[in-house]
Design a protein around this motif. Structure first.
Motif, PDB file in Angstrom:
ATOM      1  N   HIS A 160      74.353 -24.458  21.011  1.00 15.29           N
ATOM      2  CA  HIS A 160      74.609 -23.028  21.179  1.00 15.29           C
ATOM      3  C   HIS A 160      73.631 -22.204  20.360  1.00 15.29           C
ATOM      4  N   ALA A 161      73.355 -22.672  19.148  1.00 14.72           N
ATOM      5  CA  ALA A 161      72.395 -21.961  18.302  1.00 14.72           C
ATOM      6  C   ALA A 161      71.004 -21.962  18.928  1.00 14.72           C
ATOM      7  N   ASP A 162      70.701 -23.016  19.697  1.00 14.98           N
ATOM      8  CA  ASP A 162      69.397 -23.107  20.362  1.00 14.98           C
ATOM      9  C   ASP A 162      69.372 -22.405  21.716  1.00 14.98           C
ATOM     10  N   GLY A 163      70.454 -21.721  22.062  1.00 17.61           N
ATOM     11  CA  GLY A 163      70.460 -20.949  23.295  1.00 17.61           C
ATOM     12  C   GLY A 163      71.205 -21.553  24.455  1.00 17.61           C
ATOM     13  N   ALA A 164      71.812 -22.729  24.261  1.00 20.18           N
ATOM     14  CA  ALA A 164      72.592 -23.304  25.354  1.00 20.18           C
ATOM     15  C   ALA A 164      73.834 -22.440  25.590  1.00 20.18           C
ATOM     16  N   PRO A 165      74.216 -22.233  26.842  1.00 18.88           N
ATOM     17  CA  PRO A 165      75.298 -21.290  27.162  1.00 18.88           C
ATOM     18  C   PRO A 165      76.685 -21.888  26.968  1.00 18.88           C
ATOM     19  N   LEU A 166      76.983 -22.363  25.758  1.00 24.58           N
ATOM     20  CA  LEU A 166      78.235 -23.053  25.492  1.00 24.58           C
ATOM     21  C   LEU A 166      78.900 -22.512  24.233  1.00 24.58           C
ATOM     22  N   ARG A 167      80.237 -22.536  24.220  1.00 26.78           N
ATOM     23  CA  ARG A 167      80.994 -22.151  23.035  1.00 26.78           C
ATOM     24  C   ARG A 167      82.234 -23.020  22.941  1.00 26.78           C
ATOM     25  N   LEU A 168      82.484 -23.616  21.779  1.00 27.81           N
ATOM     26  CA  LEU A 168      83.685 -24.422  21.585  1.00 27.81           C
ATOM     27  C   LEU A 168      84.864 -23.479  21.337  1.00 27.81           C
ATOM     28  N   ALA A 169      85.756 -23.409  22.313  1.00 24.14           N
ATOM     29  CA  ALA A 169      86.842 -22.441  22.263  1.00 24.14           C
ATOM     30  C   ALA A 169      88.136 -23.015  21.702  1.00 24.14           C
ATOM     31  N   ALA A 170      88.329 -24.329  21.799  1.00 25.06           N
ATOM     32  CA  ALA A 170      89.548 -24.946  21.284  1.00 25.06           C
ATOM     33  C   ALA A 170      89.314 -26.428  21.052  1.00 25.06           C
ATOM     34  N   GLY A 192      70.537 -17.802  37.742  1.00 27.76           N
ATOM     35  CA  GLY A 192      71.305 -16.858  38.519  1.00 27.76           C
ATOM     36  C   GLY A 192      72.322 -16.057  37.733  1.00 27.76           C
ATOM     37  N   ARG A 193      72.493 -16.306  36.408  1.00 27.46           N
ATOM     38  CA  ARG A 193      73.417 -15.531  35.603  1.00 27.46           C
ATOM     39  C   ARG A 193      72.694 -14.369  34.958  1.00 27.46           C
ATOM     40  N   THR A 194      73.427 -13.302  34.685  1.00 29.15           N
ATOM     41  CA  THR A 194      72.829 -12.187  33.979  1.00 29.15           C
ATOM     42  C   THR A 194      72.584 -12.563  32.540  1.00 29.15           C
ATOM     43  N   GLY A 195      71.601 -11.911  31.927  1.00 26.64           N
ATOM     44  CA  GLY A 195      71.192 -12.287  30.582  1.00 26.64           C
ATOM     45  C   GLY A 195      72.269 -12.107  29.543  1.00 26.64           C
ATOM     46  N   ASP A 196      73.230 -11.184  29.745  1.00 27.43           N
ATOM     47  CA  ASP A 196      74.271 -10.961  28.760  1.00 27.43           C
ATOM     48  C   ASP A 196      75.580 -11.658  29.126  1.00 27.43           C
ATOM     49  N   ALA A 197      75.545 -12.604  30.057  1.00 28.30           N
ATOM     50  CA  ALA A 197      76.751 -13.344  30.425  1.00 28.30           C
ATOM     51  C   ALA A 197      77.251 -14.131  29.220  1.00 28.30           C
TER      52      ALA A 197
END
Length: 339
Positions: A35-45, A5-10
């Motif tokens: 994340h490199a494999d496409g999981a929608p995650l980013r370590l922010a802190a 349900g998310r847009t591709g560039d989210a």
């Protein structure tokens, strides 16, 4: 629009990691790979008890920086600054860390930030407070790493056996005690077994919670709270410890073809009680089949039949992977289709 349900560039969901010991570092590395494999995650802190680091997007987690360079702001400031979706807690399950972990989790949940935790102490003491904060913020709490590391016992308790009429739980959820008991059965000493367990990364520096039965009791208390809606902070337990005098019982069990195990149990008909006993388990018992630091949990469902999950060895990596699994679960909530 994607399947979920998310847009591709989210943008990927921002994760704040609290705690940077062996589990936290392993989590950071695996999250970067995901994340490199496409999981929608980013370590922010990344936060410790004294400092914070906001990593660049291309951070190299094979050799994370120490000490973390930025003074520690309040958790609310960090969550707002990073626009966090998830707070991941890889902090120790110690009395000293309990208040810190509680404050961070409650603040995050009230702000609508999901909490994924490997810590147990604040879950036991603050179960009601955390539940209320989650309701007020519309956020989720996931605790797989606190109930069995890579073993998905928490998922089964929370939803996998729901509606199947589970009446009791019988578990061997502490890998250190199983490892030590097997070494004692083979003629080893308690000191030697613990030294080997530490060398292999199975046991903590202080194994007292493992050997006393407290860790097993805590995990089953949390599973029972998920299963039957118990208040985990109100659970009482009785435990039988593993000590120097346990060696003879372990060897005697082995001579009869059995294996001594620290078995924790809880029953719906005996609310808010957990027992941990040393049992000479027989062949055919899923707990008897465990080797080394493996774990097992059996959900006793009289009508549906017993359901057992086993494996999930104790290690910092196992706990980190459980944290990652739970992070993906709260971020990738599906509202249609098979997922």
């Amino acid at each position: 629009m994607n399947e979920d349900g998310r847009t591709g560039d989210a943008p990927p969901a921002a994760v704040v990691l609290s705690g940077f010991g062996r589990v936290g570092q392993a989590y950071a590395r695996w999250l970067a790979d995901a994340h490199a494999d496409g999981a929608p995650l980013r370590l922010a802190a990344v936060r410790t008890s004294t400092a914070q680091w906001l990593p660049p997007r291309d951070a190299d987690w094979t050799s994370p920086p120490r000490p973390l360079p930025e003074p520690l702001p309040g958790i609310a400031e960090t969550l707002a600054r990073t626009r966090a979706t998830v707070l991941v807690q890889a902090v120790p399950s110690t009395p000293e860390a309990r208040e810190w972990a509680t404050v961070e989790a409650v603040t995050a949940l009230r702000a609508g930030v999901h909490v994924v935790t490997a810590a147990k102490a604040h879950l036991l003491s603050g179960w009601r407070e955390l539940a209320a904060a989650a309701r007020s913020g519309g956020a989720l709490v996931r605790l797989s790493a606190a109930t069995g590391a890579a073993l998905p016992a928490g998922d089964l308790a929370r939803s996998g056996v729901r509606g199947l009429g589970c009446r009791s739980v019988r578990a061997c959820p502490n890998g250190t005690s199983t490892f030590v008991l097997d070494r004692l059965a083979d003629g080893g000493t308690l000191a030697g077994a613990l030294a080997e367990a530490r060398r292999l990364g199975i046991a903590e520096g202080d194994p007292s919670a493992d050997l006393s039965g407290q860790d097993a009791a805590t995990k089953v208390a949390l599973l029972a709270a998920l299963l039957w809606g118990w208040d985990a902070s109100a659970v009482r337990w009785r435990t039988e410890p593993v000590g120097e005098d346990t060696a003879s019982a372990a060897r005697a069990a082995a001579e009869r073809g059995r294996r001594l195990r620290a078995v924790a149990s809880a029953a719906a008909d005996t609310p808010h009680e957990v027992r941990v006993r040393l049992e000479a388990t027989a062949p055919g018992d899923p707990i008897h089949a465990l080797t080394g630091p493996e774990k097992a949990v059996t959900y006793v469902c009289p009508e549906a039949g017993d359901i057992t999950v086993s494996g999930g060895r104790s290690s910092p990596l196992g706990a980190a992977l459980a944290l990652l699994k739970d992070t993906l679960d709260v971020v990738e909530r599906r509202h249609h289709g098979f997922r």
